[in-house]
Scaffold this active site. Structure first.
Site, PDB file in Angstrom:
ATOM      1  N   LYS A 113       3.867  21.409 -22.610  1.00 35.59           N
ATOM      2  CA  LYS A 113       3.280  20.866 -21.303  1.00 35.59           C
ATOM      3  C   LYS A 113       4.328  20.397 -20.297  1.00 35.59           C
ATOM      4  O   LYS A 113       3.878  20.190 -19.177  1.00 35.59           O
ATOM      5  CB  LYS A 113       2.203  20.104 -21.665  1.00 35.59           C
ATOM      6  CG  LYS A 113       1.083  20.900 -22.530  1.00 35.59           C
ATOM      7  CD  LYS A 113      -0.298  19.933 -22.611  1.00 35.59           C
ATOM      8  CE  LYS A 113      -1.244  21.282 -23.119  1.00 35.59           C
ATOM      9  NZ  LYS A 113      -0.974  21.780 -24.552  1.00 35.59           N
TER      10      LYS A 113
HETATM   11  C1  LIG Z   1      -1.402  22.839 -25.228  1.00 35.56           C
HETATM   12  C2  LIG Z   1      -0.478  23.463 -26.274  1.00 35.56           C
HETATM   13  C3  LIG Z   1      -0.809  24.785 -26.703  1.00 35.56           C
HETATM   14  C4  LIG Z   1      -1.728  25.660 -25.912  1.00 35.56           C
HETATM   15  O1  LIG Z   1      -1.696  26.006 -24.524  1.00 35.56           O
HETATM   16  P1  LIG Z   1      -2.716  26.727 -23.760  1.00 35.56           P
HETATM   17  O2  LIG Z   1      -2.210  26.677 -22.419  1.00 35.56           O
HETATM   18  O3  LIG Z   1      -3.633  25.256 -23.626  1.00 35.56           O
HETATM   19  O4  LIG Z   1      -3.233  27.924 -24.347  1.00 35.56           O
HETATM   20  C5  LIG Z   1      -0.044  25.480 -27.712  1.00 35.56           C
HETATM   21  N1  LIG Z   1       0.860  24.526 -28.083  1.00 35.56           N
HETATM   22  C6  LIG Z   1       1.193  23.374 -27.913  1.00 35.56           C
HETATM   23  C7  LIG Z   1       2.026  22.564 -28.870  1.00 35.56           C
HETATM   24  C8  LIG Z   1       0.405  22.720 -26.797  1.00 35.56           C
HETATM   25  O5  LIG Z   1       0.617  21.226 -26.680  1.00 35.56           O
END
Ligand SMILES: *Cc1c(COP(=O)(O)O)cnc(C)c1O
Length: 544
Positions: A113
């Protein structure tokens, strides 16, 4: 480039308005008027581009230069990706003959993120500073108060994205004592004056309910100009398209000699929760980046995997008869740790993907509805599509489900495959990659992707290569990783996994505001007290 809501209306927003607004007032999500195609010479011209170069190249197709010039965009991207520890920002590593891993976790909080939130924070600051520069002396400055709730995984990425940004304060609520010590420390050791960690005595759901209630409180909202940084923000999707392009070129340069890119197919496999990460891949594909189908990899919260089987987007699996599936009694699954909370979300070893509905999926649904919509001209088709979306999302809200027409499902199947991965498979996948050559320690989210890739690989054509997106550093999810590898005598968590940056983290100075009850008025009091003071002084955190 202008943006409009998936649920229609005449409103067309600039990029700036889209980013500052987040969710459309009619409940829809903003999408671009059209998906731009790549310049004809992109393959040669972009070949040696860095992550920052590619950010400028790709993002400028979606942002009018009179909103953000190319030079400004470059400055923003440089500032955003300077915080990453790896020179490639998102390096591509070879794991096997046909398997590559795209590591997205080299940002400040060790999770993918960061890629989007580092940029989003700088965009917010850029827009606010520009607006405020136009004000006459004495006129009220524009500020933004970002509020969010976290169960631990994602709050830190938001905090690191917004720390020390002018005109912005951020309040992140977490359930006191219910997030892992490392995750708690990642958040609370950020001591910048504009960052406020609020530890609420209660559950994650309590925190989320408070945040929802704050946004619904019109008076409070307008007084403080609340902002959200959740995954539906368009800028987050856009920022994430960049690593698909970068990995394409890095893949090209790692192809075995004598193999031409024309002869192979790339299959991206994406651990998916709110459908942001993989949606960015869909945009890259539609822009013209060559790739095969995108693979949606879910954990037991499998609303998306079920959609591609049945064409039904439904919170509760209506076809589940017994045993597994959402219809199983709460906590009654055979899946070890697994329980189900009051809302129906299952707790898994990959908590960042524990969702009931997938907030960005509405954007894909718009495109699927559009492909099958009828109308005299494009404008009529678009209007019809948004009407359809409005109806579908209303059904999801009221009935908890919608079934799309076969033609729309078929359209979706042209671009996607989907697999659901259990916690057991997640653990065995972590083990087998640790025992593999080269040995690789995957975090549980990444392992969901690797497991899905393994299931699909035998069905692929021999010239298909898989790129699995790695969404977190294994140190962030020590519980699952240790559980998977506790039987391996040559595994040592501190030695093999724990990054330098995490050493001593727990002992660092912390800044946190305790709230004794999950009470909205107490939280309002905290925001009121600290938000106003941010611009002038650093305020000591205290207890409420
Ligand atoms: C947020 C997140 C995801 C999922 O991503 P999306 O964009 O919500 O599909 C997968 N793995 C981790 C570690 C995350 O923080």
């Amino acid at each position: 480039m202008k943006y409009f809501s998936t649920r229609g209306g005449d409103q067309k927003l600039s990029f700036e308005e889209t980013v500052l607004t987040g969710l459309a007032p009619n409940g829809g999500l903003y999408i671009p008027e059209n998906i731009p195609s790549l310049p004809s010479d992109w393959r040669t011209n972009w070949k040696d581009y860095s992550f920052v170069d590619l950010s400028v190249a790709v993002l400028s197709l979606y942002i009018s230069p009179n909103e953000i010039s190319e030079q400004e965009l470059r400055t923003l991207a440089e500032k955003s990706y300077r915080t990453f520890r790896h020179p490639d920002v998102t390096p591509l590593k070879k794991l096997g003959d046909k398997t590559f891993i795209l590591e997205l976790f080299h940002g400040p909080t060790f999770a993918f993120k960061d890629v989007a939130l580092q940029l989003l924070g700088n965009l917010f600051e850029f827009f606010l500073l520009r607006r405020n520069a136009k004000k006459i002396p004495g006129e009220q400055q524009e500020t933004l108060t970002v509020v969010g709730a976290t169960s631990g995984d994602t709050g830190s990425a938001a905090i690191y994205g917004l720390r020390n940004k002018a005109n912005i304060s951020i309040f992140i609520l977490h359930p006191k004592g219910r997030v892992s010590p490392i995750q708690e420390a990642q958040m609370t050791t950020v001591t910048d004056a504009n960052v406020h960690n609020v530890a609420v005595k209660g559950t994650f759901d309590d925190c989320q309910d408070i945040v929802k209630a704050l946004f619904a409180d019109k008076e409070f909202n307008s007084e403080h100009r609340l902002g959200a940084v959740n995954s539906i923000n368009w800028a987050r999707i856009l920022a994430q398209t960049v690593y698909y392009f970068l990995s394409f070129f890095h893949f090209q340069s790692q192809l075995p000699e004598g193999t031409s890119l024309e002869d192979v197919e790339i299959q991206y496999v994406v651990p998916t929760g709110n459908f942001g990460d993989i949606l960015a891949g869909y945009y890259a594909k539609k822009m013209g980046l060559p790739m095969g189908k995108l693979v949606v990899a879910t954990n037991a919260n499998d609303i998306l995997a079920r959609f591609w089987k049945t064409g039904r987007y439904e919170k509760v699996d209506s076809s589940a008869v017994e045993g597994e599936g959402a219809a199983a009694p709460a906590g009654g699954s055979s899946n070890g740790k697994q329980g189900t909370d009051a809302s129906g979300v299952k707790e898994t070893l990959s908590p960042a993907m524990d969702i009931l509905v997938s907030s960005n999926f509405e954007r894909l649904l718009w495109y699927l509805a559009y492909e099958t919509a009828e109308g005299e001209d494009d404008a009529a088709r678009r209007t019809a599509t948004s009407k359809t979306l409005d109806t579908w999302m209303y059904k999801v809200k009221i009935d908890g489900r919608v079934e799309v027409p076969v033609a729309a499902l078929e359209a979706g199947r042209k671009d996607f495959l989907a697999e659901r991965i259990s916690d057991e498979m997640t653990l065995t996948t972590i083990q087998s990659y640790f025992d593999g050559q080269p040995s690789y320690v995957a975090d549980p989210h990444t392992a969901v992707g690797l497991a899905a890739a393994g299931i699909i690989a035998p069905k692929n054509s021999p010239n298909t290569y898989q790129i699995v997106l790695s969404t977190a550093h294994p140190a962030k999810f020590s519980e699952a990783v240790s559980k998977a590898l506790e039987g391996s005598s040559h595994f040592n968590f501190d030695r093999d996994v724990l990054p330098q940056e995490f050493h001593g983290l727990l002992e660092k100075e912390k800044r946190v505001i305790d709230v004794e009850r999950p009470d909205i008025d107490l939280v309002k009091g905290v925001i009121g007290r600290f938000a106003k003071s941010d611009e002038h002084t650093a305020v000591e955190a205290g207890s409420v």
